[in-house]
Design a protein around this motif. Structure first.
Motif, PDB file in Angstrom:
ATOM      1  N   ARG A  60      99.020 -22.208 -64.409  1.00  0.00           N
ATOM      2  CA  ARG A  60      99.838 -22.640 -65.547  1.00  0.00           C
ATOM      3  C   ARG A  60      98.963 -23.234 -66.650  1.00  0.00           C
ATOM      4  NH1 ARG A  60     102.860 -26.098 -63.135  1.00  0.00           N
ATOM      5  NH2 ARG A  60     101.760 -27.983 -63.784  1.00  0.00           N
ATOM      6  N   GLY A  61      97.991 -24.052 -66.260  1.00  0.00           N
ATOM      7  CA  GLY A  61      97.119 -24.655 -67.258  1.00  0.00           C
ATOM      8  C   GLY A  61      96.271 -23.626 -67.984  1.00  0.00           C
ATOM      9  N   THR A  62      95.783 -22.624 -67.245  1.00  0.00           N
ATOM     10  CA  THR A  62      94.969 -21.581 -67.870  1.00  0.00           C
ATOM     11  C   THR A  62      95.801 -20.765 -68.849  1.00  0.00           C
ATOM     12  OG1 THR A  62      93.571 -21.425 -65.898  1.00  0.00           O
ATOM     13  CG2 THR A  62      93.516 -19.566 -67.427  1.00  0.00           C
ATOM     14  N   VAL A  63      97.015 -20.377 -68.441  1.00  0.00           N
ATOM     15  CA  VAL A  63      97.881 -19.596 -69.323  1.00  0.00           C
ATOM     16  C   VAL A  63      98.275 -20.427 -70.543  1.00  0.00           C
ATOM     17  CG1 VAL A  63     100.112 -18.430 -69.518  1.00  0.00           C
ATOM     18  CG2 VAL A  63      98.717 -18.133 -67.460  1.00  0.00           C
ATOM     19  N   ALA A  64      98.567 -21.713 -70.339  1.00  0.00           N
ATOM     20  CA  ALA A  64      98.934 -22.573 -71.466  1.00  0.00           C
ATOM     21  C   ALA A  64      97.789 -22.664 -72.475  1.00  0.00           C
ATOM     22  CB  ALA A  64      99.301 -23.971 -70.958  1.00  0.00           C
ATOM     23  N   ALA A  65      96.566 -22.851 -71.977  1.00  0.00           N
ATOM     24  CA  ALA A  65      95.414 -22.941 -72.882  1.00  0.00           C
ATOM     25  C   ALA A  65      95.197 -21.618 -73.613  1.00  0.00           C
ATOM     26  CB  ALA A  65      94.167 -23.328 -72.092  1.00  0.00           C
ATOM     27  N   TRP A  66      95.422 -20.509 -72.924  1.00  0.00           N
ATOM     28  CA  TRP A  66      95.279 -19.185 -73.546  1.00  0.00           C
ATOM     29  C   TRP A  66      96.330 -18.977 -74.630  1.00  0.00           C
ATOM     30  CZ3 TRP A  66      98.826 -14.988 -72.183  1.00  0.00           C
ATOM     31  CH2 TRP A  66      98.477 -13.768 -72.762  1.00  0.00           C
ATOM     32  N   LEU A  67      97.560 -19.383 -74.352  1.00  0.00           N
ATOM     33  CA  LEU A  67      98.606 -19.262 -75.361  1.00  0.00           C
ATOM     34  C   LEU A  67      98.290 -20.134 -76.574  1.00  0.00           C
ATOM     35  CD1 LEU A  67     101.722 -19.414 -73.007  1.00  0.00           C
ATOM     36  CD2 LEU A  67     100.974 -17.410 -74.303  1.00  0.00           C
ATOM     37  N   HIS A  68      97.843 -21.341 -76.307  1.00  0.00           N
ATOM     38  CA  HIS A  68      97.558 -22.287 -77.380  1.00  0.00           C
ATOM     39  C   HIS A  68      96.338 -21.869 -78.186  1.00  0.00           C
ATOM     40  CE1 HIS A  68      96.282 -26.217 -79.138  1.00  0.00           C
ATOM     41  NE2 HIS A  68      97.582 -26.316 -79.312  1.00  0.00           N
ATOM     42  N   GLU A  69      95.456 -21.062 -77.589  1.00  0.00           N
ATOM     43  CA  GLU A  69      94.235 -20.624 -78.265  1.00  0.00           C
ATOM     44  C   GLU A  69      94.556 -19.831 -79.529  1.00  0.00           C
ATOM     45  OE1 GLU A  69      90.326 -18.069 -76.900  1.00  0.00           O
ATOM     46  OE2 GLU A  69      92.325 -17.238 -76.541  1.00  0.00           O
ATOM     47  N   SER A  70      95.651 -19.090 -79.512  1.00  0.00           N
ATOM     48  CA  SER A  70      96.030 -18.297 -80.672  1.00  0.00           C
ATOM     49  C   SER A  70      96.666 -19.196 -81.716  1.00  0.00           C
ATOM     50  CB  SER A  70      97.014 -17.191 -80.268  1.00  0.00           C
ATOM     51  OG  SER A  70      97.424 -16.462 -81.397  1.00  0.00           O
ATOM     52  N   SER A  71      96.192 -19.105 -82.957  1.00  0.00           N
ATOM     53  CA  SER A  71      96.714 -19.962 -84.021  1.00  0.00           C
ATOM     54  C   SER A  71      98.013 -19.421 -84.611  1.00  0.00           C
ATOM     55  CB  SER A  71      95.676 -20.097 -85.142  1.00  0.00           C
ATOM     56  OG  SER A  71      95.346 -18.825 -85.682  1.00  0.00           O
ATOM     57  N   SER A  72      98.357 -18.182 -84.308  1.00  0.00           N
ATOM     58  CA  SER A  72      99.565 -17.556 -84.842  1.00  0.00           C
ATOM     59  C   SER A  72     100.724 -17.727 -83.875  1.00  0.00           C
ATOM     60  CB  SER A  72      99.306 -16.064 -85.084  1.00  0.00           C
ATOM     61  OG  SER A  72     100.520 -15.342 -85.203  1.00  0.00           O
ATOM     62  N   PHE A  73     101.850 -18.248 -84.372  1.00  0.00           N
ATOM     63  CA  PHE A  73     103.027 -18.404 -83.518  1.00  0.00           C
ATOM     64  C   PHE A  73     103.487 -17.045 -83.010  1.00  0.00           C
ATOM     65  CE2 PHE A  73     104.741 -22.636 -85.425  1.00  0.00           C
ATOM     66  CZ  PHE A  73     103.566 -23.260 -85.052  1.00  0.00           C
ATOM     67  N   GLY A  74     103.444 -16.031 -83.892  1.00  0.00           N
ATOM     68  CA  GLY A  74     103.864 -14.698 -83.484  1.00  0.00           C
ATOM     69  C   GLY A  74     103.010 -14.152 -82.355  1.00  0.00           C
ATOM     70  N   ALA A  75     101.687 -14.388 -82.436  1.00  0.00           N
ATOM     71  CA  ALA A  75     100.790 -13.915 -81.387  1.00  0.00           C
ATOM     72  C   ALA A  75     101.058 -14.664 -80.083  1.00  0.00           C
ATOM     73  CB  ALA A  75      99.340 -14.094 -81.813  1.00  0.00           C
ATOM     74  N   ARG A  76     101.361 -15.956 -80.168  1.00  0.00           N
ATOM     75  CA  ARG A  76     101.681 -16.728 -78.966  1.00  0.00           C
ATOM     76  C   ARG A  76     102.913 -16.154 -78.280  1.00  0.00           C
ATOM     77  NH1 ARG A  76     100.985 -23.032 -81.017  1.00  0.00           N
ATOM     78  NH2 ARG A  76      98.724 -22.937 -81.371  1.00  0.00           N
ATOM     79  N   ARG A  77     103.914 -15.827 -79.091  1.00  0.00           N
ATOM     80  CA  ARG A  77     105.156 -15.303 -78.521  1.00  0.00           C
ATOM     81  C   ARG A  77     104.928 -13.934 -77.881  1.00  0.00           C
ATOM     82  NH1 ARG A  77     107.905 -17.139 -84.114  1.00  0.00           N
ATOM     83  NH2 ARG A  77     108.025 -19.370 -83.635  1.00  0.00           N
ATOM     84  N   PHE A  78     104.125 -13.107 -78.545  1.00  0.00           N
ATOM     85  CA  PHE A  78     103.846 -11.791 -77.966  1.00  0.00           C
ATOM     86  C   PHE A  78     103.059 -11.944 -76.670  1.00  0.00           C
ATOM     87  CE2 PHE A  78     101.415  -7.929 -77.309  1.00  0.00           C
ATOM     88  CZ  PHE A  78     102.385  -6.964 -77.476  1.00  0.00           C
ATOM     89  N   ARG A  79     102.080 -12.846 -76.657  1.00  0.00           N
ATOM     90  CA  ARG A  79     101.311 -13.074 -75.434  1.00  0.00           C
ATOM     91  C   ARG A  79     102.220 -13.514 -74.294  1.00  0.00           C
ATOM     92  NH1 ARG A  79      95.494 -16.086 -76.684  1.00  0.00           N
ATOM     93  NH2 ARG A  79      94.491 -14.298 -77.677  1.00  0.00           N
ATOM     94  N   LEU A  80     103.146 -14.423 -74.599  1.00  0.00           N
ATOM     95  CA  LEU A  80     104.054 -14.899 -73.552  1.00  0.00           C
ATOM     96  C   LEU A  80     104.920 -13.767 -73.031  1.00  0.00           C
ATOM     97  CD1 LEU A  80     105.356 -17.073 -71.820  1.00  0.00           C
ATOM     98  CD2 LEU A  80     106.851 -17.625 -73.779  1.00  0.00           C
ATOM     99  N   ARG A  81     105.483 -12.950 -73.926  1.00  0.00           N
ATOM    100  CA  ARG A  81     106.312 -11.827 -73.476  1.00  0.00           C
ATOM    101  C   ARG A  81     105.518 -10.871 -72.602  1.00  0.00           C
ATOM    102  NH1 ARG A  81     108.123 -11.843 -78.841  1.00  0.00           N
ATOM    103  NH2 ARG A  81     106.854 -10.001 -79.355  1.00  0.00           N
ATOM    104  N   ALA A  82     104.288 -10.574 -73.037  1.00  0.00           N
ATOM    105  CA  ALA A  82     103.454  -9.633 -72.285  1.00  0.00           C
ATOM    106  C   ALA A  82     103.130 -10.189 -70.901  1.00  0.00           C
ATOM    107  CB  ALA A  82     102.175  -9.325 -73.054  1.00  0.00           C
TER     108      ALA A  82
END
Length: 310
Positions: A60-82
């Motif tokens: 969970r911590g690794t995925v959270a840091a990976w999601l947060h790494e992207s500065s774009s909200f849209g990219a974060r959302r796409f990463r989460l969906r994927a």
């Protein structure tokens, strides 16, 4: 109410959360407010948030840091969906496999299932090739991130025994030590040895494949987000596999000047002749020692032990 506090509108986690690796819910990352019912202001599917929140703390911590790494909200959302889609497929197809122990082969199988409409969250609905390519690039970036942070190998810290008492593959701690050793070898001017071990670590390729690697074995491909990946194509008998190289391996290859050689000329070796497989094994031992692995354990290491476990 959405069940999660409002995120920082500037794109950072709330101060009370500390580092991304310490978040208790990814729904507290800006841009990932969970949607629980229509019109509640949520930005992503609450089920996706719950799925990731239910992972073990390291994952969970690794995925959270990976999601947060992207500065774009849209990219974060796409990463989460994927990732949520991949995780659902993984649990159905490989229920005993921890998420961060998945390999490029699993990502490829997932993409094949996506193109064929065989996903558990979208049965009978194949996705467009462009969307699948973006998902593959997103998942690849996650495993790069996990590799860089040392999370990809799980939590084991002891040295297990393999079949018939042979030493097993490297533990997470040993992998991190080996990567420190690679960096130290490079800093001391042993760039060729460092690059060879970095390729072993990134691909798990046979020593002969690394020793004989040439510029024609590397490809540059688009990552789906305006950037590029460097891919190493490995031929082992009648099998061909492609591995996306992490930043450390790419940097060492650039320092070595592999891209300036003619396509068939080996990157390692002299006078147009490839290095011997034994040279790769010796480089592995040197990197292990440089990273602080005990002399006894370093002497046990063999290139085939770096193959990623299924």
């Amino acid at each position: 109410m959405t069940g999660a506090p409002d995120p920082d509108p500037r794109g950072r986690l709330e101060p009370s959360n500390g580092s991304p690796a310490g978040v208790t819910s990814i729904g507290r990352i800006a841009g990932l407010r969970p949607r629980r019912r229509p019109g509640d202001g949520g930005e992503v599917d609450g089920a996706d948030v719950d799925l990731v929140d239910g992972l073990d703390p390291v994952s969970r911590g690794t995925v959270a840091a990976w999601l947060h790494e992207s500065s774009s909200f849209g990219a974060r959302r796409f990463r989460l969906r994927a990732f949520a889609s991949f995780l659902r497929w993984l649990r159905l197809d490989r229920p005993d496999l921890a998420p961060l122990r998945a390999t490029g082969a699993h990502v490829r199988e997932y993409c094949d299932a996506t193109l064929a409409g065989r996903l558990p969250d979208a049965p009978g609905r194949p996705l467009a090739k462009a969307t699948v390519a973006r998902r593959r690039a997103a998942l690849t970036s996650l495993y790069h991130f996990a590799w860089e942070s040392g999370s990809h190998e799980g939590e084991a810290t002891s040295v297990p025994a393999g079949d018939a008492g042979r030493p097993a593959g490297l533990t997470r701690v040993e992998r991190r030590s080996l990567r420190r050793g690679i960096a130290r070898l490079a800093a001391e001017g042993h760039v060729a040895e460092a690059a060879a071990v970095a390729l072993l670590d990134a691909t798990g390729a046979p020593a002969e494949a690394v020793a004989g690697a040439s510029a024609q074995d590397f490809r540059t491909v688009a990552d789906g987000h305006g950037g590029e990946h460097v891919v190493m194509v490995v031929h082992a008998g009648c099998h061909v596999a492609a591995f996306v190289l992490p930043p450390l391996a790419r940097r060492l290859l650039r320092e070595l000047g592999g891209g300036r050689r003619t396509a068939p000329e080996p990157i390692f070796g002299r006078y147009g002749e490839p290095a011997a497989a034994g040279w790769v094994g010796d480089a592995l031992t040197r990197a292990a020692l440089a990273g602080g692995i005990s002399r006894r354990r370093a002497a046990q290491l063999r290139p085939e032990m770096l193959r990623t476990a299924p």
